[in-house]
Design a protein around this motif. Structure first.
Motif, PDB file in Angstrom:
ATOM      1  N   GLY A   1       0.820  -1.201   0.000  1.00 36.84           N
ATOM      2  CA  GLY A   1       0.000   0.000   0.000  1.00 36.84           C
ATOM      3  C   GLY A   1       0.850   1.245   0.000  1.00 36.84           C
ATOM      4  N   THR A   2       0.253   2.359   0.442  1.00 39.67           N
ATOM      5  CA  THR A   2       0.974   3.632   0.465  1.00 39.67           C
ATOM      6  C   THR A   2       0.636   4.406   1.734  1.00 39.67           C
ATOM      7  OG1 THR A   2      -0.658   5.157  -0.520  1.00 39.67           O
ATOM      8  CG2 THR A   2       0.563   3.717  -2.049  1.00 39.67           C
TER       9      THR A   2
ATOM     10  N   ALA B   1       1.872   1.260  -6.866  1.00 38.21           N
ATOM     11  CA  ALA B   1       1.375   2.625  -6.676  1.00 38.21           C
ATOM     12  C   ALA B   1       2.237   3.626  -7.438  1.00 38.21           C
ATOM     13  CB  ALA B   1       1.370   2.981  -5.191  1.00 38.21           C
TER      14      ALA B   1
ATOM     15  N   ASN C   1      -2.540   5.904  -2.603  1.00 35.15           N
ATOM     16  CA  ASN C   1      -3.841   5.388  -2.168  1.00 35.15           C
ATOM     17  C   ASN C   1      -4.654   6.412  -1.385  1.00 35.15           C
ATOM     18  OD1 ASN C   1      -3.121   2.995  -3.344  1.00 35.15           O
ATOM     19  ND2 ASN C   1      -2.782   1.884  -1.428  1.00 35.15           N
ATOM     20  N   CYS C   2      -4.096   7.585  -1.136  1.00 35.94           N
ATOM     21  CA  CYS C   2      -4.784   8.627  -0.358  1.00 35.94           C
ATOM     22  C   CYS C   2      -5.585   9.518  -1.299  1.00 35.94           C
ATOM     23  CB  CYS C   2      -3.766   9.449   0.423  1.00 35.94           C
ATOM     24  SG  CYS C   2      -4.476  10.828   1.353  1.00 35.94           S
TER      25      CYS C   2
ATOM     26  N   SER D   1      -0.576   7.925   3.824  1.00 37.69           N
ATOM     27  CA  SER D   1      -1.745   8.795   3.730  1.00 37.69           C
ATOM     28  C   SER D   1      -1.417  10.169   4.311  1.00 37.69           C
ATOM     29  CB  SER D   1      -2.917   8.184   4.504  1.00 37.69           C
ATOM     30  OG  SER D   1      -2.565   8.050   5.874  1.00 37.69           O
TER      31      SER D   1
ATOM     32  N   SER E   1      -3.699   0.212   2.977  1.00 38.95           N
ATOM     33  CA  SER E   1      -3.538  -1.058   2.280  1.00 38.95           C
ATOM     34  C   SER E   1      -4.803  -1.370   1.484  1.00 38.95           C
ATOM     35  CB  SER E   1      -3.295  -2.173   3.306  1.00 38.95           C
ATOM     36  OG  SER E   1      -4.491  -2.417   4.044  1.00 38.95           O
ATOM     37  N   GLU E   2      -4.828  -2.534   0.856  1.00 40.24           N
ATOM     38  CA  GLU E   2      -6.046  -2.947   0.165  1.00 40.24           C
ATOM     39  C   GLU E   2      -7.168  -3.217   1.156  1.00 40.24           C
ATOM     40  OE1 GLU E   2      -6.653  -2.959  -3.218  1.00 40.24           O
ATOM     41  OE2 GLU E   2      -4.770  -1.860  -3.107  1.00 40.24           O
TER      42      GLU E   2
ATOM     43  N   ASN F   1      -9.013   0.247  -0.075  1.00 45.00           N
ATOM     44  CA  ASN F   1      -8.226   1.224  -0.833  1.00 45.00           C
ATOM     45  C   ASN F   1      -9.217   2.087  -1.609  1.00 45.00           C
ATOM     46  OD1 ASN F   1      -6.652   2.659  -2.600  1.00 45.00           O
ATOM     47  ND2 ASN F   1      -5.698   0.893  -3.568  1.00 45.00           N
TER      48      ASN F   1
ATOM     49  N   MET G   1      -8.919   4.333  -3.714  1.00 49.15           N
ATOM     50  CA  MET G   1      -8.560   4.663  -5.087  1.00 49.15           C
ATOM     51  C   MET G   1      -9.064   3.620  -6.080  1.00 49.15           C
ATOM     52  SD  MET G   1      -7.107   7.581  -5.227  1.00 49.15           S
ATOM     53  CE  MET G   1      -6.292   7.537  -6.827  1.00 49.15           C
ATOM     54  N   ARG G   2      -9.501   2.460  -5.596  1.00 46.94           N
ATOM     55  CA  ARG G   2      -9.977   1.416  -6.491  1.00 46.94           C
ATOM     56  C   ARG G   2     -11.222   1.866  -7.268  1.00 46.94           C
ATOM     57  NH1 ARG G   2      -5.895  -1.316  -7.863  1.00 46.94           N
ATOM     58  NH2 ARG G   2      -4.789  -2.325  -6.141  1.00 46.94           N
TER      59      ARG G   2
ATOM     60  N   CYS H   1     -11.178   5.522   3.601  1.00 41.33           N
ATOM     61  CA  CYS H   1     -10.136   4.499   3.492  1.00 41.33           C
ATOM     62  C   CYS H   1     -10.115   3.548   4.686  1.00 41.33           C
ATOM     63  CB  CYS H   1      -8.767   5.153   3.329  1.00 41.33           C
ATOM     64  SG  CYS H   1      -8.333   6.296   4.666  1.00 41.33           S
TER      65      CYS H   1
END
Length: 278
Positions: A162-163, A196, A202-203, A165, A172-173, A272, A274-275, A268
C-alpha cells in the motif's frame, strides 16, 4: 508461510476478546520484499541514518558476515469490524473497544505473531529476526516528532502492500484501520511489486484532492492539508488522559488507549479508496 500465518491469526487465543466476543484482527495480507531492495538503503536518507537495513538486522542478530541476502516478510492485519464500528461513533477519544485493542491486540498478539513467524522459520533451519523485538530497536524524539530505527509502514510500502496517507497512516487494500508487523529472514522469497504511482497514491486527498475526512476526525487538530503534526498526535495518544482511559477500559495504562479516530469513519477505513475513485 502465508498459510501458517493465516492459521495463527485465525486460531490463536490471543486474537480473541471474551469482553468483545470477537477477534481483534481479521485474515492478514502477507507480501515480501527483497532484503537487497535499494529502497531499504534509501530509507537512511528518507527516515534517518539510524534506520536499519535488512543486512544490518541480520548481522546484528546473528553476527558479522552472516548476511547472504534474503527477504523481508511484511504483514497487514485488518482490525475487526466490531472494533472499527465502535470507534466510528467517537469524536473525542478512542472507544473502549479500541482501547482494549491497544493493549491486547497491539502489545500482546502482535508480539506473539512475530515470535510465531520467527520460530517457524528458525525451525526450518534458516535465519529470522523481528526488528521490533530486537534489543537495539528504539524510537528517537526529534523536533518534528518520533522516528524509529525500523518503520513497519515503510517496510510494508517496500513490499507493495500500500501507500502512506495524509495522516501518516498506511492505506492497504484492506484500508488504513490496520496493524503491521515484519520479519527479516535469509529465505529467498518471491518479491511482490510496488504498483502505486507515488508513495501517497492510495490517499484520496493526496491523489485527487477531494477528501480530507481524517482532518475533521482528529480530536486535537493534529492533521491539516499540510500534513500531520506528529508531536501533538503523540501527546494525545500516549498522554495521561489516554493512559487513564486505557486502565478504565480494562487495558493497561502503559499501552495507552490509542485513538484511531482518523482511521475510522473515513473513506479508506477498510479499503483502498482509489480502487473506485473517479
Amino acid at each position: 508461510m502465508i498459510e501458517v500465518m493465516k492459521a495463527f491469526v485465525k486460531e490463536s487465543p490471543l486474537n480473541w476478546s471474551d469482553v468483545l466476543q470477537g477477534p481483534y484482527y481479521d485474515e492478514p495480507i502477507i507480501q515480501f520484499a527483497s532484503a537487497d531492495d535499494p529502497l531499504f538503503e534509501e530509507y537512511k536518507s528518507i527516515i534517518g541514518p539510524g534506520h536499519a537495513t535488512p543486512k544490518e538486522l541480520i548481522e546484528r542478530s546473528f553476527g558479522s558476515g552472516t548476511y547472504n541476502g534474503g527477504s523481508v516478510i511484511s504483514i497487514v492485519l485488518p482490525i475487526h469490524e466490531s472494533i472499527r464500528k465502535a470507534n466510528r461513533q467517537q469524536k473525542e477519544r478512542a472507544s473502549r473497544e479500541w482501547a482494549l485493542l491497544r493493549t491486547f491486540g497491539d502489545e500482546y498478539f502482535l508480539k506473539a505473531a512475530r515470535i510465531h513467524l520467527t520460530d517457524y522459520i528458525i525451525n526450518l533451519g534458516r535465519l529470522a529476526a523481528a526488528p521490533l523485538d530486537a534489543d537495539w530497536y528504539g524510537i528517537t524524539s526529534t523536533d518534528t516528532g518520533p522516528i524509529s530505527n525500523w518503520s513497519e509502514r515503510h517496510v510494508a510500502y517496500a513490499a507493495g502492500l500500500g501507500t502512506f496517507s495524509l495522516n501518516d497512516g498506511f492505506i492497504s487494500e484492506k484500508g488504513i484501520a490496520i496493524r503491521l508487523l515484519s520479519v527479516v529472514t535469509d529465505l529467498q522469497l518471491p518479491s511482490d511489486p510496488r504498483s502505486a504511482a507515488t508513495h501517497t497514491g492510495n490517499c484520496l486527498l493526496c491523489s485527487k484532492g477531494n477528501c480530507g475526512v481524517c482532518i475533521t476526525r482528529c480530536p486535537v487538530q493534529a492533521i491539516s492539508k499540510n500534513g500531520h503534526d506528529k508531536i501533538a498526535c503523540m501527546k494525545f495518544v500516549y498522554g495521561q488522559g489516554s493512559r487513564e482511559w486505557a486502565a478504565q477500559s480494562g487495558g493497561e495504562a502503559t499501552s495507552g488507549a490509542g485513538c484511531g479516530l482518523c482511521q475510522t469513519k473515513v473513506p479508506c477505513e477498510s479499503r483502498n479508496p482509489m480502487r473506485n475513485a473517479k
